[in-house]
Design an enzyme around this catalytic site. Structure first.
Site, PDB file in Angstrom:
ATOM      1  N   THR A 123       0.912  -0.929  -0.144  1.00 65.03           N
ATOM      2  CA  THR A 123      -0.283   0.126   0.304  1.00 65.03           C
ATOM      3  C   THR A 123       0.980   1.366  -0.162  1.00 65.03           C
ATOM      4  OG1 THR A 123       0.218   0.064   1.994  1.00 65.03           O
ATOM      5  CG2 THR A 123      -1.705  -1.285   1.157  1.00 65.03           C
ATOM      6  N   GLU A 178      -5.856  -3.656  -1.164  1.00 66.39           N
ATOM      7  CA  GLU A 178      -5.947  -4.388  -0.404  1.00 66.39           C
ATOM      8  C   GLU A 178      -7.421  -5.722  -0.766  1.00 66.39           C
ATOM      9  OE1 GLU A 178      -6.136  -1.741   0.822  1.00 66.39           O
ATOM     10  OE2 GLU A 178      -4.641  -1.595   2.620  1.00 66.39           O
ATOM     11  N   LYS A 200      -5.099  12.587  -1.708  1.00 66.95           N
ATOM     12  CA  LYS A 200      -5.046  12.093  -2.516  1.00 66.95           C
ATOM     13  C   LYS A 200      -4.919  13.021  -3.486  1.00 66.95           C
ATOM     14  CE  LYS A 200      -5.592   7.479  -4.558  1.00 66.95           C
ATOM     15  NZ  LYS A 200      -5.997   6.276  -5.353  1.00 66.95           N
ATOM     16  N   TRP A 225      -0.741   9.079  -2.966  1.00 68.92           N
ATOM     17  CA  TRP A 225      -1.473   9.947  -1.114  1.00 68.92           C
ATOM     18  C   TRP A 225      -0.546  10.441  -0.831  1.00 68.92           C
ATOM     19  CZ3 TRP A 225      -6.131   8.489   0.063  1.00 68.92           C
ATOM     20  CH2 TRP A 225      -6.290   7.603   0.140  1.00 68.92           C
TER      21      TRP A 225
HETATM   22  P1  AMP Z   1      -5.469   2.390  -2.818  1.00 71.55           P
HETATM   23  O1  AMP Z   1      -4.823   0.726  -2.427  1.00 71.55           O
HETATM   24  O2  AMP Z   1      -4.043   3.267  -3.509  1.00 71.55           O
HETATM   25  O3  AMP Z   1      -5.678   1.901  -4.432  1.00 71.55           O
HETATM   26  O4  AMP Z   1      -6.090   3.508  -2.638  1.00 71.55           O
HETATM   27  C1  AMP Z   1      -7.392   3.326  -2.379  1.00 71.55           C
HETATM   28  C2  AMP Z   1      -8.147   3.927  -2.160  1.00 71.55           C
HETATM   29  O5  AMP Z   1      -8.599   4.878  -3.218  1.00 71.55           O
HETATM   30  C3  AMP Z   1     -10.048   3.593  -1.348  1.00 71.55           C
HETATM   31  O6  AMP Z   1     -10.017   3.485  -0.412  1.00 71.55           O
HETATM   32  C4  AMP Z   1     -11.235   5.000  -1.558  1.00 71.55           C
HETATM   33  O7  AMP Z   1     -10.509   5.942  -0.740  1.00 71.55           O
HETATM   34  C5  AMP Z   1      -9.785   5.648  -3.158  1.00 71.55           C
HETATM   35  N1  AMP Z   1     -10.761   5.337  -4.556  1.00 71.55           N
HETATM   36  C6  AMP Z   1     -10.051   4.103  -4.888  1.00 71.55           C
HETATM   37  N2  AMP Z   1     -11.060   4.771  -6.247  1.00 71.55           N
HETATM   38  C7  AMP Z   1     -12.136   5.421  -5.932  1.00 71.55           C
HETATM   39  C8  AMP Z   1     -13.557   6.222  -6.834  1.00 71.55           C
HETATM   40  N3  AMP Z   1     -13.710   6.069  -7.673  1.00 71.55           N
HETATM   41  N4  AMP Z   1     -13.882   7.729  -6.216  1.00 71.55           N
HETATM   42  C9  AMP Z   1     -13.598   7.427  -4.705  1.00 71.55           C
HETATM   43  N5  AMP Z   1     -12.542   7.219  -4.312  1.00 71.55           N
HETATM   44  C10 AMP Z   1     -12.101   6.021  -5.006  1.00 71.55           C
END
Ligand code: AMP
Length: 558
Positions: A200, A345, A450, A455
């Site tokens: 992550t 995850e 983000k 991030w």
């Molecule tokens: P990552 O593990 O870096 O892919 O980040 C995942 C996080 O990105 C999720 O828990 C959300 O907070 C955010 N995220 C991913 N897709 C979306 C989406 N379509 N709309 C809003 N937030 C999203």
């Protein structure tokens, strides 16, 4: 009888079972996906944009090279379960690693190029990578870290370019040449064994490893292909902009291999102009990336009017898709954006916002701007702070929890129990769900920001700011931003009798945090609101920002 609590929530068995008479021992492994490409060698291609031009290989030709790489890995002594790193852009060679490494029983560890150097060293050491495959163009970035990489014996360089100070270099093409032709012998694998490892982005503390299995990856690929889902098929040419170091590029390389779709790999050429040219020249029918890159592409398309109409589906994920962006694409360029939601995850696919046939106008937009409905095999529920399930009534909010065959049940070599709730994964995303199952994310329980799909740690920014002698308190929140989707806004309380300007604080932060983390906007507030247990209450700051009530705002001049 069940020997442990059932992960699907069932509790009881009644007498002995009657086993079904199907081939349930057929293993769902990536070796099967490789065999499928071997059986249908001309179905799809892998097209890569390199510094020198475009390369092209049929799935059959790719498989021949995967066989060579598999033999080379054996020669290098790669063992079952061993983690093998990749530090690379999207390319045919990276795609070959995606198959050869897991198919010999090792674990593909895709390393995020955009992590901080110390985090890159951390993940390589934590995974205990002994071999790292690396693009020649990235060798200079990794060379200074090499002394800190405890386990790495070989850097296998992909490409013929110079490698600078990178030690212990082997050349990818020389290994393949030496490995010779012919089908490789692959070991028998269990579908439950690990196939890939992705860390992550490490918003709090060190990055955590998500360890995918052959079974989870294979089933996830099948779900990507479903008609109500991303619906990739053999007729598609998919421009893969989402990086292969991020959640297996949303599982799309494996899905393309399974379905016989063509993959278009942009390499390191991720500018809007290159992408638009690739769409036009390759007649791409689908693409996948974060909203920020779509916004760049839109600006380019508005100015230069490339023909993007071959795109039937532009998958948007990683952050919320702004409606204005999707509408502009559709109205001005005939391209339809499709929003999906998931996380590292969750492999990542959980929900897809594909409007049902017959929906139109405002009703259609209302659906398409949700995060979507859970795809088959992903179960989703909302849970409130008290641990109670929240109704799907379209307004009550709770944290999203998910479970299913491609959802993580833990982290690699790490106990993070608070993320898991009796067989469910706590996602940290706050949402409401309407009675038909359309999920709308309203907030994140974690207070990270983000920006451009990556991030920014608010805690880290706060700690750095609060290390300045004139700063008493600092709380950093996300401010909506058209280009980056979010940017950090630093709310600062100045020490009594002290004075400091926003520009001075930016200078102070420079060198302490990544350049792209530097806030452009500050709010000098009299106090940061606190929760009942004395923590910074960023929700109230965000609410004040949304209401235009945040005091003392000032922008830093460029
Ligand atoms: P990552 O593990 O870096 O892919 O980040 C995942 C996080 O990105 C999720 O828990 C959300 O907070 C955010 N995220 C991913 N897709 C979306 C989406 N379509 N709309 C809003 N937030 C999203």
């Amino acid at each position: 009888m069940l020997s442990r609590p059932s992960p699907d929530g069932t509790t009881e068995t009644r007498g002995p079972m009657l086993p079904g008479l199907m081939q349930d021992d057929f293993q769902l492994t990536l070796q099967y996906v490789l065999r499928r490409m071997r059986s249908f060698p001309d179905d799809g291609q892998v097209v890569t944009l390199t510094d020198e031009g475009t390369t092209r290989a049929s799935h059959g030709q790719v498989v021949e090279r995967v066989d060579r790489l598999a033999r080379a890995l054996s020669t290098l002594g790669v063992k079952r379960g061993e983690r093998v790193g990749t530090f690379a852009w999207n390319s045919q060679r990276h795609f070959e690693c995606y198959f050869a490494i897991p198919c010999v029983g090792a674990v593909l560890h895709t390393i995020n190029l955009r992590l901080f150097p110390e985090q890159i060293a951390y993940v390589i050491n934590h995974a205990e990578d002994r071999i790292v495959f690396i693009d020649d163009s990235l060798a200079p970035a990794l060379a200074p870290l090499a002394p800190a990489l405890e386990h790495v014996e070989h850097f296998v360089v992909m490409g013929d370019g110079p490698t600078g100070d990178l030690p212990r270099v082997l050349r990818y093409e020389e290994l393949l040449e030496a490995a010779g032709p012919g089908e490789a012998e692959y070991p028998q694998l269990d579908e439950r064994e690990a196939s890939a490892l992705c860390y992550t982005s490490g918003t709090t503390g060190n990055p955590k490893g998500v360890l995918y299995s052959h079974r989870s990856t294979t089933l996830h690929s099948a779900a990507v292909l479903m008609s109500g889902s991303l619906a990739i098929g053999s007729e598609d040419s998919l421009l893969l902009v989402v990086p292969m170091f991020h959640v297996n590029a949303w599982g799309l390389p494996y899905a393309a291999a399974l379905s016989g779709a063509t993959l278009i790999m942009p390499g390191r050429h991720l500018g809007a102009e290159s992408l638009a040219k690739l769409i036009e020249s390759e007649r791409a029918t689908a693409m996948a990336c974060v909203p920020t890159l779509y916004a760049d592409l839109l600006r380019h398309a508005d100015a230069h009017k490339p023909d993007l109409r071959s795109l039937k589906c532009a998958i948007s994920g990683g952050a919320a898709m702004p409606r204005a962006l999707a509408q502009a694409f559709e109205e001005r360029h005939g391209v339809s954006l499709l929003q999906a939601w998931g996380m590292t995850e969750t492999s990542p696919l959980c929900t897809v916002a594909r409007a049902p046939a017959g929906a139109s106008g405002e009703e259609e937009w209302a659906i398409r701007t949700t995060q979507g409905r859970p795809v088959p095999f992903v179960e989703l529920r909302l849970v409130d702070d008290a641990g109670e399930q929240v109704a799907w009534d379209g307004s009550s909010t709770g944290e999203i929890e998910v479970r299913g065959p491609w959802i993580a049940s833990g982290y690699y070599k790490e106990d993070v129990l608070e993320k898991f709730d009796a067989g469910w994964l706590r996602t940290g995303d706050i949402a409401h769900v309407d009675p038909a199952g359309w999920v709308s994310i309203t907030d994140r329980s974690k207070d990270v920001i983000k920006s451009g799909g990556e991030w920014i740690s608010s805690v880290e920014l706060e700690n750095q700011l609060m290390s300045h002698p004139a700063v008493r308190e600092a709380a950093v929140i996300a401010a909506p931003n058209e280009r980056w989707s979010e940017r950090p806004l630093a709310c600062v309380v100045v020490e009594d009798g002290a004075q400091v300007s926003a520009a001075e604080l930016v200078e102070y932060l420079r060198g302490r945090v990544a350049k792209w983390w530097l806030p452009e906007e500050f709010a000098f507030v009299t106090e940061v609101p606190k929760t009942s247990v004395g923590k910074f209450d960023k929700r109230r700051l965000r609410a004040a920002l949304a209401d235009g009530q945040l005091e003392g705002r000032t922008r830093v001049a460029d």
